[in-house]
Design a protein around this motif. Structure first.
Motif, PDB file in Angstrom:
ATOM      1  N   ILE A  63      37.249  41.296  38.737  1.00 48.48           N
ATOM      2  CA  ILE A  63      38.082  40.271  39.375  1.00 48.48           C
ATOM      3  C   ILE A  63      38.533  39.238  38.347  1.00 48.48           C
ATOM      4  O   ILE A  63      39.701  38.815  38.324  1.00 48.48           O
ATOM      5  CB  ILE A  63      37.313  39.596  40.531  1.00 48.48           C
ATOM      6  CG1 ILE A  63      37.140  40.576  41.690  1.00 48.48           C
ATOM      7  CG2 ILE A  63      38.044  38.342  41.006  1.00 48.48           C
ATOM      8  CD1 ILE A  63      36.242  40.072  42.790  1.00 48.48           C
ATOM      9  N   PHE A  64      37.609  38.829  37.467  1.00 47.33           N
ATOM     10  CA  PHE A  64      37.965  37.889  36.402  1.00 47.33           C
ATOM     11  C   PHE A  64      39.085  38.447  35.527  1.00 47.33           C
ATOM     12  O   PHE A  64      40.015  37.733  35.146  1.00 47.33           O
ATOM     13  CB  PHE A  64      36.738  37.583  35.539  1.00 47.33           C
ATOM     14  CG  PHE A  64      36.046  36.309  35.907  1.00 47.33           C
ATOM     15  CD1 PHE A  64      36.709  35.093  35.836  1.00 47.33           C
ATOM     16  CD2 PHE A  64      34.720  36.322  36.326  1.00 47.33           C
ATOM     17  CE1 PHE A  64      36.063  33.921  36.176  1.00 47.33           C
ATOM     18  CE2 PHE A  64      34.069  35.155  36.671  1.00 47.33           C
ATOM     19  CZ  PHE A  64      34.744  33.942  36.595  1.00 47.33           C
ATOM     20  N   ILE A  65      38.985  39.742  35.200  1.00 44.28           N
ATOM     21  CA  ILE A  65      40.026  40.368  34.382  1.00 44.28           C
ATOM     22  C   ILE A  65      41.367  40.335  35.120  1.00 44.28           C
ATOM     23  O   ILE A  65      42.418  40.044  34.528  1.00 44.28           O
ATOM     24  CB  ILE A  65      39.636  41.815  34.035  1.00 44.28           C
ATOM     25  CG1 ILE A  65      38.392  41.828  33.142  1.00 44.28           C
ATOM     26  CG2 ILE A  65      40.795  42.529  33.348  1.00 44.28           C
ATOM     27  CD1 ILE A  65      37.854  43.220  32.865  1.00 44.28           C
ATOM     28  N   GLY A  66      41.328  40.626  36.422  1.00 47.40           N
ATOM     29  CA  GLY A  66      42.556  40.596  37.223  1.00 47.40           C
ATOM     30  C   GLY A  66      43.196  39.218  37.232  1.00 47.40           C
ATOM     31  O   GLY A  66      44.419  39.075  37.081  1.00 47.40           O
ATOM     32  N   ILE A  67      42.374  38.171  37.404  1.00 51.11           N
ATOM     33  CA  ILE A  67      42.891  36.798  37.381  1.00 51.11           C
ATOM     34  C   ILE A  67      43.526  36.496  36.024  1.00 51.11           C
ATOM     35  O   ILE A  67      44.615  35.924  35.930  1.00 51.11           O
ATOM     36  CB  ILE A  67      41.767  35.784  37.664  1.00 51.11           C
ATOM     37  CG1 ILE A  67      41.193  35.983  39.065  1.00 51.11           C
ATOM     38  CG2 ILE A  67      42.289  34.350  37.528  1.00 51.11           C
ATOM     39  CD1 ILE A  67      39.986  35.122  39.343  1.00 51.11           C
ATOM     40  N   GLY A  68      42.813  36.900  34.965  1.00 51.87           N
ATOM     41  CA  GLY A  68      43.326  36.649  33.625  1.00 51.87           C
ATOM     42  C   GLY A  68      44.667  37.315  33.383  1.00 51.87           C
ATOM     43  O   GLY A  68      45.566  36.728  32.759  1.00 51.87           O
ATOM     44  N   LEU A  69      44.845  38.533  33.903  1.00 48.15           N
ATOM     45  CA  LEU A  69      46.113  39.233  33.745  1.00 48.15           C
ATOM     46  C   LEU A  69      47.240  38.516  34.488  1.00 48.15           C
ATOM     47  O   LEU A  69      48.365  38.398  33.979  1.00 48.15           O
ATOM     48  CB  LEU A  69      45.987  40.674  34.251  1.00 48.15           C
ATOM     49  CG  LEU A  69      45.178  41.628  33.364  1.00 48.15           C
ATOM     50  CD1 LEU A  69      44.985  42.976  34.062  1.00 48.15           C
ATOM     51  CD2 LEU A  69      45.887  41.839  32.033  1.00 48.15           C
TER      52      LEU A  69
END
Length: 311
Positions: free
Chosen positions: A136-142
């Motif tokens: 989820i963190f990676i998705g937010i960062g993208l």
């Protein structure tokens, strides 16, 4: 016996499909309101008045239970999914695409619920849930990286509002679980509190109304989607799905809301899905699936927190 079980499962899947379509339509409706004479205050009226009337009547026998519920839980329900949440989500979707809103609000929910449960209630997080949170963190960062690289600071502002809306909904999720109140009673609390807050927000010039001057077609459309479908029907269909499929599977299927909403947005608004947006949405969906059990507090914790305390 096996045939009856298959039938129950099929009915549960149909109910969950209906819920997904309604949740996706909720985001489509909020996005469409930006192209309508209706204000955010008007959409809030159409969203909460029908639910307040229906759930208010159904919750009358539970009045004593509501009075005995700790006030902090009632506040978490009223503010977490009531008018404050709605204003954050509506204004965020006026700045960001539907796919972003449908991903960030329900998709980030496990992250915030986990943080609240771990920090406030000392809930332990399993490794699979931690993996889901990481995705989820990676998705937010993208999402954020895409907005910054394209210079779309307006969309970045929308992302901030959507994340705040998800954090608000997380408090509602915790509040409704530890309070021991049913979804119908919770729906009555948040809808009635929203109706009471609307005139206060109007006097403070935080919302404005234009419903009498708007086209009847716009009013009927948002009343059907926001007031009847999202405000009333989805509560019953989601509850029915949980009773037939279980909470874990229902929560996992609910994480596909961004996919359904994104497809609808491409057809209705001609919104494009870039590679970065698609990857971000995929990361959040997979992360939500991995962390889907995170919304369950331990039964012992629920029982102890749900006991009424003196105010």
């Amino acid at each position: 016996m096996e045939l009856a079980a298959k039938k129950e499962r099929a009915l549960g899947l149909l109910a969950m499909l209906a819920t997904l379509l309604i949740w996706a339509s909720f985001f489509i409706s909020l996005r469409a309101s930006g192209q309508s004479p209706l204000t955010v205050g008007d959409i809030a009226l159409l969203r909460f008045i029908p639910a307040a009337l229906v759930f208010g009547v159904l919750s009358l026998p539970k009045t004593n239970q509501i009075k005995a519920t700790p006030k902090r839980y009632l506040l978490a329900i009223a503010f977490g999914a009531g008018l404050p949440f709605f204003l954050l989500a509506a204004n965020g979707l006026r700045l960001a695409p539907v796919a972003d809103g449908a991903s960030l609000i329900p998709g980030i929910l496990p992250l915030f619920v986990s943080s609240i449960a771990a920090y406030c209630y000392r809930e332990k997080i399993s490794h699979i849930r931690k993996l889901g949170i990481g995705l989820i963190f990676i998705g937010i960062g993208l999402f954020i990286a895409h907005s910054l690289s394209s210079g779309q600071h307006q969309i970045l502002q929308g992302h901030g509002l959507l994340l705040a809306a998800s954090f608000s909904w997380a408090w509602y999720t915790i509040g409704i679980r530890v309070s021991g109140l049913s979804p119908i009673v919770g729906g009555a609390i948040l809808a009635i509190s929203a109706c009471l807050l609307l005139p206060v927000f109007y006097v403070m010039d935080w919302v404005e109304f234009n419903v009498m001057a708007a086209p009847a077609s716009d009013v009927v459309f948002h009343l059907l989607i926001q007031g009847i479908a999202a405000g009333i029907i989805a509560n019953f269909s989601y509850g029915y799905a949980i009773s037939r499929l279980g909470a874990e599977m229902s929560a996992a299927l609910g994480s596909f809301t961004p996919v359904v909403a994104a497809v609808m947005a491409v057809v209705i608004f001609d919104e494009s899905l870039t590679l970065t947006t698609t990857l971000a949405m995929g990361m959040i969906v997979i992360g939500a699936l991995s962390a889907s059990e995170i919304i369950k507090l331990k039964p012992m914790v629920i029982r102890s927190l749900a006991k009424p305390t003196s105010q």
